[in-house]
Design a protein around this motif. Structure first.
Motif, short mmCIF file in Angstrom:
data_model
loop_
_atom_site.label_atom_id
_atom_site.label_comp_id
_atom_site.label_asym_id
_atom_site.label_seq_id
_atom_site.Cartn_x
_atom_site.Cartn_y
_atom_site.Cartn_z
N THR A 40 0.78 -1.23 0.00
CA THR A 40 0.00 0.00 0.00
C THR A 40 0.82 1.28 0.00
N LEU A 48 -0.61 -4.90 -8.38
CA LEU A 48 -1.24 -3.59 -8.21
C LEU A 48 -0.41 -2.46 -8.81
N ILE A 51 2.05 1.94 -7.11
CA ILE A 51 1.11 2.95 -6.65
C ILE A 51 1.09 2.93 -5.12
N PHE A 53 -1.16 3.57 -1.98
CA PHE A 53 -2.57 3.66 -1.66
C PHE A 53 -2.83 4.30 -0.31
N ARG A 54 -1.80 4.53 0.47
CA ARG A 54 -1.99 5.11 1.79
C ARG A 54 -1.69 6.59 1.78
N LYS A 55 -2.54 7.33 2.41
CA LYS A 55 -2.33 8.76 2.59
C LYS A 55 -1.91 9.00 4.03
N ARG A 71 -9.23 6.17 3.31
CA ARG A 71 -8.73 5.58 2.08
C ARG A 71 -9.40 6.25 0.89
N ASP A 72 -8.60 6.41 -0.14
CA ASP A 72 -9.08 7.06 -1.36
C ASP A 72 -9.11 6.05 -2.51
N TYR A 73 -9.65 4.87 -2.26
CA TYR A 73 -9.75 3.85 -3.30
C TYR A 73 -11.00 3.03 -3.07
N SER A 74 -11.38 2.32 -4.11
CA SER A 74 -12.64 1.59 -4.10
C SER A 74 -12.57 0.32 -3.25
N GLU A 75 -13.74 -0.24 -3.01
CA GLU A 75 -13.83 -1.51 -2.30
C GLU A 75 -13.14 -2.62 -3.10
N THR A 77 -10.54 -2.25 -5.05
CA THR A 77 -9.10 -2.09 -4.84
C THR A 77 -8.71 -2.60 -3.46
#
Length: 166
Positions: A40, A48, A51, A53-55, A71-75, A77
Protein backbone atom coordinates in the motif's frame (compact mmCIF):
# COMPACT_ATOMS: atom_id res chain seq x y z
CA UNK A 1 13.71 -12.65 3.77
CA UNK A 2 12.61 -10.80 6.91
CA UNK A 3 9.01 -11.91 6.38
CA UNK A 4 10.08 -15.51 5.81
CA UNK A 5 12.09 -15.44 9.05
CA UNK A 6 9.13 -13.97 10.95
CA UNK A 7 6.96 -16.84 9.71
CA UNK A 8 9.66 -19.44 10.44
CA UNK A 9 8.83 -20.05 14.11
CA UNK A 10 5.24 -21.05 13.49
CA UNK A 11 6.25 -23.02 10.42
CA UNK A 12 8.87 -24.87 12.47
CA UNK A 13 6.18 -25.84 14.98
CA UNK A 14 4.07 -27.23 12.15
CA UNK A 15 6.95 -29.09 10.49
CA UNK A 16 8.50 -30.41 13.69
CA UNK A 17 5.52 -31.09 15.96
CA UNK A 18 2.52 -30.98 13.59
CA UNK A 19 0.84 -28.43 15.85
CA UNK A 20 0.68 -24.68 16.29
CA UNK A 21 0.60 -22.40 19.31
CA UNK A 22 -0.20 -18.75 19.83
CA UNK A 23 3.49 -17.94 20.34
CA UNK A 24 3.95 -16.55 16.83
CA UNK A 25 1.15 -13.94 17.06
CA UNK A 26 3.55 -11.00 17.33
CA UNK A 27 5.62 -12.33 14.42
CA UNK A 28 2.45 -12.56 12.30
CA UNK A 29 1.49 -9.00 13.18
CA UNK A 30 4.96 -7.74 12.20
CA UNK A 31 5.02 -9.74 8.96
CA UNK A 32 1.55 -8.56 8.01
CA UNK A 33 2.45 -4.94 8.74
CA UNK A 34 5.56 -5.16 6.55
CA UNK A 35 3.64 -6.72 3.65
CA UNK A 36 0.78 -4.24 3.93
CA UNK A 37 3.26 -1.37 3.74
CA UNK A 38 5.03 -3.00 0.79
CA UNK A 39 1.74 -3.21 -1.09
CA UNK A 40 0.00 0.00 0.00
CA UNK A 41 2.85 2.46 0.56
CA UNK A 42 5.91 1.34 -1.35
CA UNK A 43 4.28 0.14 -4.59
CA UNK A 44 5.99 -3.25 -4.30
CA UNK A 45 3.24 -5.34 -5.86
CA UNK A 46 3.40 -6.60 -9.43
CA UNK A 47 -0.37 -7.12 -9.39
CA UNK A 48 -1.24 -3.59 -8.21
CA UNK A 49 1.68 -1.72 -9.70
CA UNK A 50 3.89 1.06 -8.39
CA UNK A 51 1.11 2.95 -6.65
CA UNK A 52 0.90 4.22 -3.08
CA UNK A 53 -2.57 3.66 -1.66
CA UNK A 54 -1.99 5.11 1.79
CA UNK A 55 -2.33 8.76 2.59
CA UNK A 56 -0.43 10.11 5.57
CA UNK A 57 -2.67 11.94 7.98
CA UNK A 58 -0.90 15.15 8.97
CA UNK A 59 -3.34 16.02 11.76
CA UNK A 60 -5.72 14.14 13.97
CA UNK A 61 -8.96 16.04 14.35
CA UNK A 62 -11.06 16.01 17.51
CA UNK A 63 -13.84 13.49 17.37
CA UNK A 64 -12.12 11.32 14.73
CA UNK A 65 -11.26 7.78 15.60
CA UNK A 66 -7.47 7.61 15.81
CA UNK A 67 -7.48 4.05 14.53
CA UNK A 68 -9.68 4.82 11.53
CA UNK A 69 -7.81 4.94 8.28
CA UNK A 70 -8.94 7.19 5.51
CA UNK A 71 -8.73 5.58 2.08
CA UNK A 72 -9.08 7.06 -1.36
CA UNK A 73 -9.75 3.85 -3.30
CA UNK A 74 -12.64 1.59 -4.10
CA UNK A 75 -13.83 -1.51 -2.30
CA UNK A 76 -12.60 -3.55 -5.27
CA UNK A 77 -9.10 -2.09 -4.84
CA UNK A 78 -9.28 -2.85 -1.10
CA UNK A 79 -10.09 -6.47 -1.96
CA UNK A 80 -7.15 -6.58 -4.40
CA UNK A 81 -4.86 -5.19 -1.68
CA UNK A 82 -6.10 -7.81 0.80
CA UNK A 83 -5.60 -10.54 -1.79
CA UNK A 84 -2.08 -9.38 -2.62
CA UNK A 85 -1.11 -9.13 1.06
CA UNK A 86 -2.35 -12.68 1.61
CA UNK A 87 -0.55 -13.96 -1.50
CA UNK A 88 2.78 -12.45 -0.43
CA UNK A 89 2.44 -13.74 3.14
CA UNK A 90 1.56 -17.23 1.89
CA UNK A 91 4.51 -17.20 -0.56
CA UNK A 92 6.85 -16.45 2.34
CA UNK A 93 5.19 -19.09 4.54
CA UNK A 94 5.67 -21.71 1.80
CA UNK A 95 9.28 -20.59 1.39
CA UNK A 96 9.86 -20.98 5.15
CA UNK A 97 8.26 -24.42 5.03
CA UNK A 98 10.43 -25.54 2.10
CA UNK A 99 13.59 -24.27 3.82
CA UNK A 100 12.75 -26.07 7.05
CA UNK A 101 11.78 -29.32 5.35
CA UNK A 102 14.95 -29.21 3.22
CA UNK A 103 17.02 -28.67 6.38
CA UNK A 104 14.97 -30.96 8.63
CA UNK A 105 17.96 -32.66 10.26
CA UNK A 106 19.30 -29.29 11.43
CA UNK A 107 15.83 -28.25 12.57
CA UNK A 108 15.59 -31.47 14.60
CA UNK A 109 18.94 -30.78 16.26
CA UNK A 110 17.80 -27.29 17.25
CA UNK A 111 14.40 -28.49 18.44
CA UNK A 112 16.03 -31.19 20.59
CA UNK A 113 18.44 -28.65 22.08
CA UNK A 114 15.59 -26.21 22.77
CA UNK A 115 13.52 -28.92 24.44
CA UNK A 116 16.48 -29.52 26.73
CA UNK A 117 17.60 -25.99 27.40
CA UNK A 118 14.74 -23.67 26.25
CA UNK A 119 17.08 -20.77 25.34
CA UNK A 120 20.15 -20.98 23.13
CA UNK A 121 22.85 -18.40 22.59
CA UNK A 122 24.09 -17.73 19.05
CA UNK A 123 27.39 -19.53 19.67
CA UNK A 124 25.48 -22.60 20.89
CA UNK A 125 23.33 -22.54 17.77
CA UNK A 126 26.45 -22.28 15.61
CA UNK A 127 27.95 -25.27 17.42
CA UNK A 128 24.78 -27.38 17.09
CA UNK A 129 24.52 -26.61 13.38
CA UNK A 130 28.24 -27.07 12.80
CA UNK A 131 28.75 -23.53 11.60
CA UNK A 132 32.42 -22.62 11.64
CA UNK A 133 33.20 -19.29 13.18
CA UNK A 134 34.79 -16.86 10.82
CA UNK A 135 37.96 -15.72 12.55
CA UNK A 136 37.99 -12.11 13.50
CA UNK A 137 41.48 -10.71 13.47
CA UNK A 138 42.64 -8.55 16.29
CA UNK A 139 43.22 -5.02 15.06
CA UNK A 140 46.78 -4.51 13.99
CA UNK A 141 48.76 -1.65 15.44
CA UNK A 142 48.47 1.31 13.15
CA UNK A 143 51.57 3.40 12.75
CA UNK A 144 51.10 7.11 12.48
CA UNK A 145 52.48 8.46 9.22
CA UNK A 146 54.72 11.42 9.87
CA UNK A 147 54.87 12.68 6.28
CA UNK A 148 51.76 13.53 4.23
CA UNK A 149 50.97 11.18 1.39
CA UNK A 150 50.65 12.77 -2.02
CA UNK A 151 47.92 11.25 -4.19
CA UNK A 152 47.80 12.62 -7.73
CA UNK A 153 44.43 14.01 -8.73
CA UNK A 154 43.18 12.77 -12.11
CA UNK A 155 40.41 14.28 -14.21
CA UNK A 156 37.89 12.14 -16.15
CA UNK A 157 40.08 12.17 -19.28
CA UNK A 158 42.84 10.45 -17.35
CA UNK A 159 45.21 13.40 -17.39
CA UNK A 160 46.75 14.47 -14.07
CA UNK A 161 45.34 17.68 -12.60
CA UNK A 162 47.61 20.35 -11.15
CA UNK A 163 48.43 19.50 -7.54
CA UNK A 164 47.40 22.01 -4.88
CA UNK A 165 50.24 23.83 -3.23
CA UNK A 166 51.27 23.02 0.30
Amino acid sequence: NRITVLLGGRTAEEVMFNEVTSGAQDDFAKATNIVQRMVTEFGMSDNLGPISFRKKESEIFLGRDIMAQHRDYSEKTAELIDSEVKRLIMDCAHRAQNLLKTNFSQLKKLADALMEKEVLESDEIDEILGIAKVGVKEPETVQKISEPISVPLINPSGDPLPQPAG
